[in-house]
Design an enzyme around this catalytic site. Structure first.
Site, PDB file in Angstrom:
ATOM      1  N   ASN A  78      -6.699  -4.074  -4.742  1.00 44.24           N
ATOM      2  CA  ASN A  78      -7.998  -3.479  -5.148  1.00 44.24           C
ATOM      3  C   ASN A  78      -7.788  -2.017  -5.714  1.00 44.24           C
ATOM      4  OD1 ASN A  78      -7.052  -2.740  -2.182  1.00 44.24           O
ATOM      5  ND2 ASN A  78      -9.052  -1.299  -2.410  1.00 44.24           N
ATOM      6  N   HIS A  98     -11.606  -3.178   7.158  1.00 48.42           N
ATOM      7  CA  HIS A  98     -11.782  -4.397   6.255  1.00 48.42           C
ATOM      8  C   HIS A  98     -12.092  -5.641   7.013  1.00 48.42           C
ATOM      9  CE1 HIS A  98     -10.533  -1.886   3.258  1.00 48.42           C
ATOM     10  NE2 HIS A  98      -9.383  -1.534   3.676  1.00 48.42           N
ATOM     11  N   TYR A 115      -1.891   4.178  -6.541  1.00 51.76           N
ATOM     12  CA  TYR A 115      -3.061   4.558  -6.029  1.00 51.76           C
ATOM     13  C   TYR A 115      -3.421   5.598  -7.024  1.00 51.76           C
ATOM     14  CZ  TYR A 115      -3.317   2.570  -1.387  1.00 51.76           C
ATOM     15  OH  TYR A 115      -3.341   1.571  -0.115  1.00 51.76           O
ATOM     16  N   ASP A 151       0.994  -1.349  -0.110  1.00 50.82           N
ATOM     17  CA  ASP A 151      -0.045  -0.056  -0.049  1.00 50.82           C
ATOM     18  C   ASP A 151       0.896   1.319  -0.086  1.00 50.82           C
ATOM     19  OD1 ASP A 151      -3.355  -1.024   0.931  1.00 50.82           O
ATOM     20  OD2 ASP A 151      -1.339  -2.378   1.290  1.00 50.82           O
ATOM     21  N   HIS A 178      -3.069  -9.788  -1.118  1.00 46.00           N
ATOM     22  CA  HIS A 178      -3.300  -8.345  -0.703  1.00 46.00           C
ATOM     23  C   HIS A 178      -4.238  -8.237   0.373  1.00 46.00           C
ATOM     24  CE1 HIS A 178      -3.565  -4.178  -0.881  1.00 46.00           C
ATOM     25  NE2 HIS A 178      -4.896  -4.206  -0.877  1.00 46.00           N
ATOM     26  N   VAL A 230      -5.079  -3.363   4.864  1.00 49.88           N
ATOM     27  CA  VAL A 230      -5.271  -2.723   6.223  1.00 49.88           C
ATOM     28  C   VAL A 230      -4.098  -1.912   6.294  1.00 49.88           C
ATOM     29  CG1 VAL A 230      -5.449  -3.100   8.449  1.00 49.88           C
ATOM     30  CG2 VAL A 230      -6.517  -4.649   7.141  1.00 49.88           C
ATOM     31  N   HIS A 231      -4.154  -0.710   6.668  1.00 51.18           N
ATOM     32  CA  HIS A 231      -3.085   0.404   6.600  1.00 51.18           C
ATOM     33  C   HIS A 231      -2.690   0.471   8.086  1.00 51.18           C
ATOM     34  CE1 HIS A 231      -5.043   2.297   2.939  1.00 51.18           C
ATOM     35  NE2 HIS A 231      -4.484   1.193   2.528  1.00 51.18           N
TER      36      HIS A 231
END
Length: 427
Positions: A210, A304, A180, A150, A294, A334-335
């Site tokens: 995603n 999520h 992104y 991410d 992912h 998940v960030h």
């Protein structure tokens, strides 16, 4: 570096993104650092290479990918000393369209055979391109992996990349969500320029998330258009029929890259390929076995939760990974950062894989700061900060894992023992 462009096309993209986020639920991430957009220098030649990145492409070979604005030869010259090119290789080029956007020429050249632990100097295309260099991974232990998911393009991303660049890693593993861009294709070009200083020097092995889907119903129905065009991974070499899932081997490690956003059911081509790939793993040759997805299969963050890409994929494939004695499963999405103990069927299991969520690279959506309370017994360490992971595989039985926050702290560090070296877990 500039704030991201405000074209009408970009405004349309943001409206689509906003609508998608609103539909996803009421989870709101905190703000993050300023978004970055990397432009070409004013004097950059349209015939010169840009967005150069490299990736492993089979035994002792490297794929060189780059973009030019003009049509130029898909050729790489390379050698072991500066400006002394002893060999060359030719490849192919392509381009793609996405609504009103047309990409530059995307070049793809595989070079080799190459010697391990060796620095090569190379030039892409014509003389207008700069000379670059990369170092090949070692042929045997130890080997160092940088792991970051991410990424995005923010000030935090820049910090993460700076820290990764200081580690002396051999190969970077990225479990999805790269640029992104989210429909705004010039952001793919910006991302390529942002990472080029690192990605042109060490192989980057990536999977899709995603944010790579980029499908707009009735407007652009094809999925993963930009990702597949720009990030050609060695799926053919691993017997896969899709760029969305593949495997590779390096210095005693077998790495499996899985697609969370393509079919993964037991009758899917991905499942059948995974089953075949795992059967062909030789733990005498590659005693370590990693997998990347992912969407995390285990997650105690409130973000999520309950997504089919996590739970359904785990239900379909967990037995395959457990029975093959996969050592570690890395995930993004998940960030935040979270490390689990060895797990199987939601419980601690000494022969199951360690699950690690590493979706903290620096994306523009911010951090996922809310966790379930109390912390599940299988969750060992969790924190919502930007950073990256470093995995040093020392030998056939031991590897050291460290998670680095971008403030230079190392709050989580541990040693892993390979399941292939544990007699109680040998199948």
């Amino acid at each position: 570096m500039l704030v991201i462009l405000k074209s009408p096309y970009h405004v349309l993209s943001m409206l689509i993104i906003t609508a998608g986020l609103a539909a996803a639920g009421d989870y709101v991430r905190p703000p993050v650092g300023r978004s970055l957009f990397v432009s070409l220098a004013d004097d950059h030649s349209e015939k010169a290479s840009q967005q150069v990145h490299i990736s492993l492409a089979g035994d002792a070979k490297m794929r060189i990918s780059w973009i030019t604005d003009d049509m130029t030869p898909s050729m790489v010259r390379y050698g072991k000393s500066p400006e002394n090119y002893e060999a060359w290789a030719a490849g192919t080029s392509s381009s793609y369209r996405y609504i009103l956007y047309k990409s530059g020429q995307i070049h793809d050249v595989v070079i080799g055979p190459l010697e391990p632990s060796t620095t090569y100097y190379y030039k892409c295309g014509l003389d207008e391109s700069p000379e670059l260099s990369f170092r090949t991974p070692p042929a045997q232990f130890p080997i160092d992996f940088a792991v970051s998911g991410d990424l995005g393009q923010t000030e935090w991303t820049k910090s993460t990349l700076q820290h990764i660049g200081e580690t002396g890693y051999d190969v970077l593993l990225l479990p999805g969500d790269l640029s992104y861009a989210d429909f705004y294709q010039p952001s793919w070009d910006s991302f390529g320029r942002l990472i080029e200083p690192l990605a042109s020097q060490r192989p980057w092995m990536v999977s899709q998330g995603n944010h790579e889907v980029e499908r707009i119903p009735l407007i652009h129905s094809e999925r993963f258009t930009a990702y597949n065009a720009r990030w050609h991974m060695p799926f053919e070499e691993s017997g896969s029929n899709s760029n969305l899932f593949y495997s590779f081997e390096v210095a005693g490690v077998h790495v499996i890259m899985l697609g969370s956003y393509t079919d993964f059911g037991t009758d899917s081509s991905q499942y059948k390929w995974l089953e075949s790939d795992l059967k062909n793993v030789d733990r005498n040759r590659t005693p370590w076995l990693f997998a990347l997805v992912h969407a995390p299969w285990y997650n105690s963050n409130k973000a999520h939760q309950g997504e089919k890409e996590s739970t359904h994929m785990r239900d379909a494939m967990e037995d395959l990974l457990y029975n093959a004695r996969v050592d570690i499963v890395f995930a993004g999405h998940v960030h935040a950062y979270e490390r689990f103990t060895r797990v199987y069927k939601k419980d601690a299991n000494k022969c199951g894989p360690v699950h690690i969520t590493i979706g903290d690279g620096g994306n523009r959506e911010g951090l996922a700061t809310r966790y379930k309370d109390p912390q599940p017994n299988i969750s060992v360490f969790r924190e919502a900060s930007f950073g990256h992971g470093h995995l040093r595989v020392v030998n056939a039985s031991h590897a050291e894992w460290t998670w680095h926050r971008n403030d230079n702290a190392q709050p989580d560090s541990t040693w892993f023992t390979s399941l292939a070296s544990d007699s109680s877990c040998v199948v």
